[in-house]
Design a protein around this motif. Structure first.
Motif, PDB file in Angstrom:
ATOM      1  N   ILE A   1       0.848  -1.010  -0.101  1.00  0.00           N
ATOM      2  CA  ILE A   1      -0.167  -0.150  -0.109  1.00  0.00           C
ATOM      3  C   ILE A   1       0.799   1.184   0.176  1.00  0.00           C
ATOM      4  N   ARG A   2       0.579   2.349  -0.920  1.00  0.00           N
ATOM      5  CA  ARG A   2       1.281   3.239  -0.975  1.00  0.00           C
ATOM      6  C   ARG A   2       0.568   4.573  -0.708  1.00  0.00           C
ATOM      7  N   ILE A   3       1.009   5.406  -0.086  1.00  0.00           N
ATOM      8  CA  ILE A   3       0.393   6.748   0.265  1.00  0.00           C
ATOM      9  C   ILE A   3       0.734   7.717  -0.506  1.00  0.00           C
ATOM     10  N   THR A   4      -0.196   8.422  -0.969  1.00  0.00           N
ATOM     11  CA  THR A   4       0.147   9.683  -1.679  1.00  0.00           C
ATOM     12  C   THR A   4      -0.205  10.872  -0.966  1.00  0.00           C
ATOM     13  N   TRP A   5       0.333  11.962  -1.458  1.00  0.00           N
ATOM     14  CA  TRP A   5       0.453  13.286  -0.779  1.00  0.00           C
ATOM     15  C   TRP A   5      -0.134  14.452  -1.488  1.00  0.00           C
TER      16      TRP A   5
END
Length: 222
Positions: A131-135
């Motif tokens: 899972i990758r978090i974006t900003w």
């Protein structure tokens, strides 16, 4: 002319009773997440780095279980529905400014009829193995704290000569915004930091308390 009140309200641990990221990590992440949490709280690594690394511990195969669990376990702080109604009745602009993640923040706020453009949070990407978090709301040129969702940058979009800027929050993600707010309504970790830094704050436990504090502030500013 009096300034227009505007509220920047945290989500995790403020609108909800517990921090949803921490709750997710306790349920699904391997033990390494706890060290990352401690590094964030001690400000030895940035919020963006720490939260990103915590979610990278989770395989995308858990996506549906994590989403379902995040919604099922969330509990709202008493008085939040009445607080939202109060802000509408008083024509007080309410922004939800969260270090939380879109897949639970947006869904949990649906019943409260808050416009999507008034909700700021981090994004998520489930296309990779982890899972990758974006900003989508990064720090502006005045902030070098690597916040992730940069609350002080959002606050600075509102001129202090025109707006009475009120921050409501509880944690490390609210600290930088609290430092430049006109008023802080706090609980937990943020209260300790406000006391330590001699910031103008009032403590709360429920949103009924918050309504009372806002009514008193309206009287003080008349």
């Amino acid at each position: 002319m009096s300034r227009q009140p505007i509220i920047f309200c945290d989500f995790d641990g403020t609108i909800t009773m517990s921090d949803n990221i921490i709750t997710i990590m306790k349920k699904f992440a391997p033990p390494e997440w706890e060290e990352l949490k401690d590094l964030i709280l001690s400000q030895r690594i940035s919020i963006r780095e720490g939260v990103g690394k915590m979610f990278s511990l989770l395989p995308k195969d858990l996506k549906d279980d994590i989403k379902e669990y995040a919604i099922r376990q969330a509990e709202f702080r008493p008085g939040f529905e009445e607080f939202v109604a109060f802000t509408k009745e008083q024509n007080i602009k309410l922004l939800v400014v969260s270090g939380g993640i879109d897949f639970f923040v947006y869904r949990l706020l649906v019943p409260f009829d808050i416009e999507r453009h008034d909700i700021y949070c981090n994004g998520s990407d489930f296309t990779g193995e982890r899972i990758r978090i974006t900003w989508p709301h990064p720090c502006d040129r005045y902030c070098d704290n690597d916040c992730g969702c940069c609350k002080p940058s959002i606050l600075r979009n509102y001129d202090p000569k025109q707006y009475d800027r009120i921050v409501i929050g509880d944690s490390i993600t609210d600290l930088q915004a609290a430092k430049i707010a006109d008023k802080v309504i706090s609980r937990g970790f943020l209260t300790e930091k406000c006391r330590e830094l001699d910031l103008d704050y009032r403590a709360f436990e429920t949103f009924y308390d918050v309504i009372g504090i806002l009514k008193q502030r309206q009287e003080e500013l008349v």
